[in-house]
Design an enzyme around this catalytic site. Structure first.
Site, PDB file in Angstrom:
ATOM      1  N   SER A   1       0.864  -1.188   0.000  1.00 25.10           N
ATOM      2  CA  SER A   1       0.000   0.000   0.000  1.00 25.10           C
ATOM      3  C   SER A   1       0.893   1.228   0.000  1.00 25.10           C
ATOM      4  O   SER A   1       2.069   1.137   0.343  1.00 25.10           O
ATOM      5  CB  SER A   1      -0.860   0.024   1.261  1.00 25.10           C
ATOM      6  OG  SER A   1      -0.075   0.411   2.380  1.00 25.10           O
ATOM      7  N   ASP A   2       0.342   2.373  -0.353  1.00 26.21           N
ATOM      8  CA  ASP A   2       1.090   3.594  -0.074  1.00 26.21           C
ATOM      9  C   ASP A   2       1.002   3.829   1.436  1.00 26.21           C
ATOM     10  O   ASP A   2       0.271   3.158   2.166  1.00 26.21           O
ATOM     11  CB  ASP A   2       0.581   4.782  -0.900  1.00 26.21           C
ATOM     12  CG  ASP A   2       1.675   5.842  -1.058  1.00 26.21           C
ATOM     13  OD1 ASP A   2       2.619   5.861  -0.235  1.00 26.21           O
ATOM     14  OD2 ASP A   2       1.601   6.658  -1.988  1.00 26.21           O
ATOM     15  N   TRP A   3       1.747   4.821   1.879  1.00 27.19           N
ATOM     16  CA  TRP A   3       1.944   5.094   3.316  1.00 27.19           C
ATOM     17  C   TRP A   3       0.601   5.235   4.057  1.00 27.19           C
ATOM     18  O   TRP A   3      -0.154   6.164   3.806  1.00 27.19           O
ATOM     19  CB  TRP A   3       2.743   6.389   3.429  1.00 27.19           C
ATOM     20  CG  TRP A   3       3.126   6.821   4.785  1.00 27.19           C
ATOM     21  CD1 TRP A   3       2.308   7.363   5.745  1.00 27.19           C
ATOM     22  CD2 TRP A   3       4.432   6.772   5.355  1.00 27.19           C
ATOM     23  NE1 TRP A   3       3.016   7.657   6.861  1.00 27.19           N
ATOM     24  CE2 TRP A   3       4.333   7.312   6.659  1.00 27.19           C
ATOM     25  CE3 TRP A   3       5.674   6.340   4.899  1.00 27.19           C
ATOM     26  CZ2 TRP A   3       5.428   7.442   7.502  1.00 27.19           C
ATOM     27  CZ3 TRP A   3       6.774   6.466   5.745  1.00 27.19           C
ATOM     28  CH2 TRP A   3       6.640   7.009   7.024  1.00 27.19           C
TER      29      TRP A   3
END
Ligand code: NOJ
Length: 745
Positions: A287-289
């Site tokens: 996932s992104d952050w």
């Protein structure tokens, strides 16, 4: 006793890995992973799906929870870290995981190595303007080699997001507005990072991001919602991601945005149906952050547990920093909301990549090279200098460039001697101390006594505005000089994540400086620092030349000196249109005709797809770039006026260097599908070639366009080319006028 068992487990894994290097790598890797999975507890499985940071500096948003990282490693509750800057630290954590956790599974370390690791290349948008795929690939390889030495296994790059909105600061990280060029660049970067052997000590894993359509954030505001038709997505946004996957990228990052109403990290259509089933992706998705947890704020999950369930069901393997997988994963399985079979699949995909990277074979191999010899190698710096020069775009020149020999220069502006700004955003592990600035390089090239310098103005994160007495000093040195070189625009801090701007003009104080300098009557060369396309009407009008220097990386200064001195000839061509005004956005060359196209793109008018107060045309179009030479395009020949579907369209053109200087140009081929099932862009890039021509020399360039490259998305979402008539143009930008026709039968 426990220690002995641990050592034995580690030995068994290592020995297994060595054997598994033979035969069918993928099958062996899967078998190897399955063997480990059999030994794992549910908690250890979720551990493999967690990625954490060890530092406090939160750059991308609040992830909140504090963790005891060391006990998490020993308990097998973490599979990956991002952004570890020191190889010694990576090694320490790796040892802990391999020697002190029950199963000894190695960690995978990811980092944002976007345009260089130690040697920083120009920002990605700039590099794309070189249209030099070999250079882009090699730059990625240099970054990979330095990353390996720094203990990094995996980069969060290439960013494949198409964007037509320069208010969005992250345009600096991509290749610009065109899907065809974007696809070529994305594939070249993957080849550069990964090579053909992931376990080599010269390569690292790539990550295709931000999946998907992150570049279409509404109103250019980072993280904003994205909504577009599937047709548009498939035609314009998907090609670069797909090309990167086809080139073998082994990981993908889900984006922050929602897409068709569902955040990407929980979007099963995106991450499973499209990515895995249709595109055949077999690696793992991170996932992104904190993007899993942020699904609560998006409003599609009530709490962390629901968010984890959504993401797991969408087949998102790894949760970047949010912590919801490790917090709730076991409960979700125990309650029957997630099957353990799914968890095993997600874990297997992660372990397979670790295996392919050679981490089981030798978890300490990365970062154990002699770093001193690996970083900032002279040949890499020389290469970066060349890439920077090829990336810079000459936007205007009334003859002042190249500078005359013995000329006295007034070098002015906030970026002329700023080691940090030239590195731009996401500068990997690059250290500003290694940057050679424009000032240093000009002093060396033209002699210290011939370069008078003053900053005059601040521009950046903390300090902005005119320096006291700055204008007076600037005017004074201008008057003592023959020519003014004014390094102006936006700082490195203004690029990259979370720096969206509603205004895309040069800050007012720098314009004030320009006005004051204009009054001296001296020739002015603007050196435009930026990571985005800008409205620079004012600067173009008031100057004699504009060289777009971007944030050119470690070797920006020498590259500028090479160009302004005439040692090299500018050859960059824009890959993102420079708007005439922010109000035109989105402005891009591959727009649609509509039923009522504007009669002229250069005049305001009514009752057509236009404005009553402004032209449609951008200030500088896609593909545009000047040279000290003049390249003439002639004799366009369609060598295949009719071609079978499945065949190859061939078009040749003669290019002549009519100027006094040797130089490179980028010949570009555009097509228009005249009658199609769905409306098609007025022009689409379908071929390009960078060529070098001596002064006076001519060359015939032949383009070969497979009809499969003319495919597009139909109403039923099928991707195919049609029979019918096409227009074709070849020239040095997207306004190319040499025209031909061909028919697909
Ligand atoms: C957020 C950014 O959107 C992404 O591009 C980056 O890779 C991650 N943070 C990790 O730093």
């Amino acid at each position: 006793m426990k220690r002995f068992l641990l050592a034995l487990t580690t030995f068994a894994l290592v020995a297994g890995a060595v054997e598994a290097k033979t035969a069918n790598e993928e099958q062996e890797a899967i078998k190897f992973a399955n063997n480990i999975i059999k030994k794992m507890t549910l908690r250890e499985k979720f551990g493999q799906l967690e990625q954490f940071v060890t530092r406090k500096g939160v750059v991308t948003g609040p992830e909140g929870v504090k963790r005891d990282i060391e006990s998490a490693i020993r308990n097998g509750e973490v599979g990956s870290f991002l952004s570890i800057r020191k190889p010694e630290e990576a090694l320490r954590l790796q040892k802990m995981s391999v020697e002190e956790s029950r199963l000894g599974i190695p960690l995978i370390f990811g980092y944002d190595i976007i345009h260089g690791c130690k040697v920083i290349f120009p920002e990605n948008l700039a590099m794309a303007c070189s249209w030099n795929l070999e250079a882009v690939e090699r730059a990625a390889r240099v970054a990979a080699e330095e990353s390996v030495a720094a203990g990094i296994h995996w980069t969060f790059s290439p960013m494949c997001d198409i964007s037509v909105d320069p208010r969005w600061s992250r345009v600096s990280e991509g290749a610009g507005e065109d899907p065809y060029l974007g696809a070529k660049i994305a594939a070249a970067m993957v080849r550069g990072y990964q090579g053909d052997d992931l376990s080599s000590d010269k390569t690292i894993a790539a990550c295709v991001k931000h999946f998907a359509a992150y570049g279409a954030a509404q109103a250019g505001r980072d993280y904003n919602t994205v909504d577009m038709s599937e047709l548009m997505f498939r035609n314009l946004y998907l090609p670069p991601y797909k090309a990167a996957l086809d080139a073998g990228a082994v990981t993908v990052m889900s984006s922050f945005n929602d897409f068709h109403g569902v955040p990407a990290s929980g979007n099963k259509w995106l991450l499973y149906d499209l990515l895995r089933k249709e595109l055949g992706f077999k690696g793992f998705v991170v996932s992104d952050w904190n993007a899993v947890h942020e699904m609560i704020i998006h409003g599609v999950a009530a709490n962390g547990k629901d968010a984890a369930e959504l993401a797991l069901k969408a087949h998102l393997n790894m949760d970047m920093v949010g912590g919801d997988y490790i917090a709730y994963g076991e409960q979700l399985v125990k309650e029957g909301r997630i099957s353990e079979k799914l968890v095993d699949e997600l874990v297997r995909e992660v372990l397979v990549i670790k295996y392919r990277l050679g981490l089981f074979e030798d978890p300490y191999r990365y970062g154990s090279q002699k770093q001193e010899g690996a970083y900032y190698r002279p040949e890499h710096l020389a290469f970066a200098r060349n890439v920077a020069a090829e990336s810079m775009v000459l936007l205007k020149n009334n003859g002042v460039l190249p500078l005359q020999k013995g000329v006295k220069i007034a070098l002015i502006g906030p970026f002329a001697d700023s080691q940090i700004d030239q590195l731009g955003a996401w500068r990997g592990l690059g250290e500003k101390e290694h940057s050679i600035t424009i000032r240093t390089a000009l002093e060396e090239r033209f002699g210290k006594e011939n370069v008078l310098y003053t900053k005059a103005c601040e521009c950046g994160r903390y300090k902005n505005g005119l320096i006291e007495g700055g204008i007076e000093e600037a005017v004074k040195i201008a008057e003592q000089s023959d020519v003014i070189l004014l390094s102006m625009g936006l700082s490195g801090w203004h690029s990259g994540e979370s720096r969206s701007r509603a205004e895309i003009t040069v800050p007012a104080d720098q314009q004030q400086l320009l006005d004051a300098l204009k009054k001296t009557g001296k020739k002015i060369v603007v050196l435009l620092a930026t990571g985005r396309a800008m409205d620079i009407r004012n600067e173009v009008e008031k100057s004699d030349a504009v060289l777009l220097t971007w944030h050119g990386g470690t070797m920006e200064g020498p590259a500028v000196a090479d160009l302004v001195s005439g040692d090299k000839n500018p050859s960059g061509h824009l890959t993102m249109s420079f708007p005439y005004h922010v109000g035109q956005i989105p402005v891009h060359y591959n727009s649609k005709n509509t039923g009522r196209p504007a009669k002229s793109q250069f005049k305001a008018q009514g009752y057509s797809a236009s404005y009553v107060d402004m032209q449609n045309a951008p200030l500088f179009p896609f593909g545009y770039g000047l040279s000290y030479s003049e390249f003439e395009y002639s004799d366009l020949k369609v060598l295949t006026p009719t071609v079978e579907l499945g065949g190859v369209v061939k078009v040749s053109v003669k290019v002549t260097n009519k100027g006094k200087y040797d130089g490179d140009d980028v010949a570009q081929l555009y097509v228009h599908d005249i009658v199609a099932e769905t409306t098609r862009p007025v022009r689409e890039l379908k071929g390009f070639e960078r060529l070098s021509l001596k002064a006076g020399e001519s060359k015939v360039v032949t383009f070969e366009v497979p009809t499969s490259d003319l495919a597009y998305c139909h109403q039923d979402m099928s991707w195919k080319a049609d029979k019918g008539d096409f227009k074709v143009w070849v020239g040095a930008d997207s306004y190319a006028t040499l025209e031909g026709r061909f028919t697909i039968k």
